[in-house]
Design a protein around this motif. Structure first.
Motif, PDB file in Angstrom:
ATOM      1  N   ILE A 178       0.828  -1.214   0.000  1.00 29.27           N
ATOM      2  CA  ILE A 178       0.000   0.000   0.000  1.00 29.27           C
ATOM      3  C   ILE A 178       0.859   1.259   0.000  1.00 29.27           C
ATOM      4  O   ILE A 178       0.566   2.222  -0.720  1.00 29.27           O
ATOM      5  N   GLY A 179       1.930   1.269   0.789  1.00 32.90           N
ATOM      6  CA  GLY A 179       2.709   2.488   0.950  1.00 32.90           C
ATOM      7  C   GLY A 179       3.993   2.561   0.150  1.00 32.90           C
ATOM      8  O   GLY A 179       4.636   3.611   0.117  1.00 32.90           O
ATOM      9  N   GLY A 180       4.390   1.467  -0.503  1.00 34.63           N
ATOM     10  CA  GLY A 180       5.626   1.482  -1.278  1.00 34.63           C
ATOM     11  C   GLY A 180       6.842   1.682  -0.394  1.00 34.63           C
ATOM     12  O   GLY A 180       6.954   1.111   0.696  1.00 34.63           O
ATOM     13  N   LYS A 181       7.776   2.529  -0.857  1.00 33.45           N
ATOM     14  CA  LYS A 181       8.992   2.791  -0.092  1.00 33.45           C
ATOM     15  C   LYS A 181       8.675   3.445   1.248  1.00 33.45           C
ATOM     16  O   LYS A 181       9.329   3.163   2.254  1.00 33.45           O
ATOM     17  N   GLN A 182       7.675   4.327   1.251  1.00 31.58           N
ATOM     18  CA  GLN A 182       7.295   4.965   2.505  1.00 31.58           C
ATOM     19  C   GLN A 182       6.726   3.943   3.491  1.00 31.58           C
ATOM     20  O   GLN A 182       6.958   4.029   4.696  1.00 31.58           O
ATOM     21  N   GLY A 183       5.995   2.969   2.968  1.00 29.59           N
ATOM     22  CA  GLY A 183       5.499   1.904   3.828  1.00 29.59           C
ATOM     23  C   GLY A 183       6.619   1.071   4.415  1.00 29.59           C
ATOM     24  O   GLY A 183       6.560   0.660   5.581  1.00 29.59           O
ATOM     25  N   LEU A 184       7.662   0.809   3.611  1.00 27.27           N
ATOM     26  CA  LEU A 184       8.821   0.073   4.108  1.00 27.27           C
ATOM     27  C   LEU A 184       9.525   0.858   5.204  1.00 27.27           C
ATOM     28  O   LEU A 184       9.919   0.288   6.237  1.00 27.27           O
ATOM     29  N   ARG A 185       9.687   2.167   4.985  1.00 26.92           N
ATOM     30  CA  ARG A 185      10.319   2.996   6.018  1.00 26.92           C
ATOM     31  C   ARG A 185       9.466   3.020   7.286  1.00 26.92           C
ATOM     32  O   ARG A 185       9.998   3.035   8.404  1.00 26.92           O
ATOM     33  N   SER A 186       8.147   3.019   7.117  1.00 29.69           N
ATOM     34  CA  SER A 186       7.263   2.998   8.286  1.00 29.69           C
ATOM     35  C   SER A 186       7.442   1.708   9.074  1.00 29.69           C
ATOM     36  O   SER A 186       7.453   1.714  10.312  1.00 29.69           O
ATOM     37  N   PHE A 187       7.582   0.608   8.353  1.00 31.54           N
ATOM     38  CA  PHE A 187       7.786  -0.679   9.026  1.00 31.54           C
ATOM     39  C   PHE A 187       9.118  -0.697   9.766  1.00 31.54           C
ATOM     40  O   PHE A 187       9.199  -1.148  10.916  1.00 31.54           O
ATOM     41  N   LEU A 188      10.164  -0.208   9.132  1.00 30.78           N
ATOM     42  CA  LEU A 188      11.475  -0.175   9.784  1.00 30.78           C
ATOM     43  C   LEU A 188      11.479   0.766  10.984  1.00 30.78           C
ATOM     44  O   LEU A 188      12.178   0.522  11.972  1.00 30.78           O
ATOM     45  N   SER A 189      10.691   1.835  10.893  1.00 28.65           N
ATOM     46  CA  SER A 189      10.651   2.792  11.993  1.00 28.65           C
ATOM     47  C   SER A 189      10.088   2.176  13.267  1.00 28.65           C
ATOM     48  O   SER A 189      10.421   2.612  14.375  1.00 28.65           O
ATOM     49  N   LEU A 190       9.229   1.164  13.130  1.00 27.21           N
ATOM     50  CA  LEU A 190       8.695   0.482  14.310  1.00 27.21           C
ATOM     51  C   LEU A 190       9.818  -0.119  15.143  1.00 27.21           C
ATOM     52  O   LEU A 190       9.860   0.015  16.374  1.00 27.21           O
ATOM     53  N   MET A 249      13.037   0.710  14.900  1.00 27.66           N
ATOM     54  CA  MET A 249      13.941   1.767  15.338  1.00 27.66           C
ATOM     55  C   MET A 249      13.405   2.449  16.600  1.00 27.66           C
ATOM     56  O   MET A 249      14.161   2.705  17.546  1.00 27.66           O
ATOM     57  N   ASN A 250      12.115   2.722  16.616  1.00 25.73           N
ATOM     58  CA  ASN A 250      11.508   3.326  17.805  1.00 25.73           C
ATOM     59  C   ASN A 250      11.556   2.370  18.991  1.00 25.73           C
ATOM     60  O   ASN A 250      11.752   2.799  20.138  1.00 25.73           O
ATOM     61  N   PHE A 251      11.378   1.077  18.724  1.00 32.58           N
ATOM     62  CA  PHE A 251      11.493   0.100  19.793  1.00 32.58           C
ATOM     63  C   PHE A 251      12.914   0.088  20.354  1.00 32.58           C
ATOM     64  O   PHE A 251      13.114  -0.039  21.566  1.00 32.58           O
ATOM     65  N   PHE A 263      13.817   0.785  24.166  1.00 35.01           N
ATOM     66  CA  PHE A 263      14.533  -0.225  24.955  1.00 35.01           C
ATOM     67  C   PHE A 263      15.814   0.371  25.532  1.00 35.01           C
ATOM     68  O   PHE A 263      16.143   0.123  26.698  1.00 35.01           O
ATOM     69  N   PHE A 264      16.532   1.158  24.737  1.00 36.71           N
ATOM     70  CA  PHE A 264      17.772   1.779  25.211  1.00 36.71           C
ATOM     71  C   PHE A 264      17.476   2.788  26.320  1.00 36.71           C
ATOM     72  O   PHE A 264      18.212   2.866  27.319  1.00 36.71           O
ATOM     73  N   THR A 265      16.384   3.541  26.155  1.00 40.89           N
ATOM     74  CA  THR A 265      15.991   4.501  27.188  1.00 40.89           C
ATOM     75  C   THR A 265      15.625   3.789  28.478  1.00 40.89           C
ATOM     76  O   THR A 265      15.989   4.222  29.579  1.00 40.89           O
ATOM     77  N   LEU A 266      14.904   2.687  28.355  1.00 35.97           N
ATOM     78  CA  LEU A 266      14.527   1.907  29.534  1.00 35.97           C
ATOM     79  C   LEU A 266      15.758   1.382  30.257  1.00 35.97           C
ATOM     80  O   LEU A 266      15.814   1.394  31.500  1.00 35.97           O
ATOM     81  N   ALA A 267      16.748   0.944  29.507  1.00 41.06           N
ATOM     82  CA  ALA A 267      17.978   0.437  30.128  1.00 41.06           C
ATOM     83  C   ALA A 267      18.696   1.544  30.900  1.00 41.06           C
ATOM     84  O   ALA A 267      19.227   1.315  31.992  1.00 41.06           O
TER      85      ALA A 267
END
Length: 253
Positions: free
Chosen positions: A18-30, A32-34, A38-42
């Motif tokens: 549905i989103g093409g390259k932007q959709g792929l970046r959105s998936f990768l951002s999940l 990256m944000n995690f 996780f690093f902040t929690l540590a």
């Protein structure tokens, strides 16, 4: 195949389809944000670091990933990022005040049995942890409102190049009003969906309405909803004002 991997692949395929390259970046951002979370929690487990400062830095990184990595650097994302960080700064001050006033940080009596085997002397300020939890829970909704208003106002500026600054500002406010009710209700029902089992437990234990409202778990979650709603409401005029001034000033320059 592991169910989680299968669900992740389904999500990836749909987002790319549905989103093409932007959709792929959105998936990768999940992920990256995690990683940021996780690093902040540590780092929060280290008493030498202030959880509130770490949360502010993490919010800025999450904003950069969610806005600039996915949608690239442009007028809309810059406005949304600035508006989000201003709102987060104001919200931090407000949440610290509310948390100190209500004193609902820590665990409720309903959680006593679950944590009875653990030491409570962990050297971390739970008030600051509570503030961090609220900010982390609201940053997504705040960014969503900010990018929606900024994108809509930019499109309106293109369609009506002679529009005045006050008219553009009030248009942003009108757009924000439509988003305010839906986003606030989303937070509200997310709470009841996540804590449905707890509410059923309250019912089985014959809790009165007063006991439910005054329980620490319920009060802390309601405070989260109210603070998140406050952040959503505050970001609307901030984004509208910044967008109106930035878009018209850029055209003049």
């Amino acid at each position: 195949m592991n169910v989680l991997i299968l669900l992740a692949l389904i999500l990836l395929v749909l987002m790319v389809w549905i989103g093409g390259k932007q959709g792929l970046r959105s998936f990768l951002s999940l992920f990256m944000n995690f990683g940021v979370f996780f690093f902040t929690l540590a780092l929060m487990l280290n008493p030498d670091f202030d959880p509130i400062i770490l949360t502010f830095i993490a919010s800025a990184l999450i904003g950069c990933i969610s806005l600039f990595f996915i949608n690239e650097v442009n007028r809309t994302t810059v406005i949304a990022f600035i508006s989000t960080m201003i709102t987060i700064s104001l919200l931090l001050v407000f949440i610290v005040f509310v948390s100190n006033t209500l004193m609902i940080q820590g665990f409720g009596e309903e959680e006593t049995e679950a944590i009875s085997g653990y030491s409570l002397y962990i050297g971390i300020d739970f008030m600051k942890i509570g503030v961090s939890v609220i900010i982390m829970s609201t940053i997504g909704a705040i960014m969503d409102v900010a990018i929606s208003i900024a994108a809509s106002m930019q499109e309106m500026r293109k369609q009506y190049p002679l529009i005045k600054k006050t008219e553009l500002y009030h248009s942003g406010i009108d757009i924000g009003r439509d988003l305010l009710s839906t986003d606030t209700n989303t937070l509200f029902f997310a709470f009841f969906g996540g804590y449905l089992a707890l509410l059923i437990w309250f019912k089985d234990l014959s809790y009165s309405v007063g006991e439910i409202v005054n329980s620490k778990i319920f009060s802390s979650e309601m405070m989260l909803i109210f603070c998140a709603g406050t952040g959503i409401a505050v970001v609307i005029p901030i984004t509208s004002w910044i967008s109106a001034n930035y878009l018209l000033k850029e055209d003049v320059d």
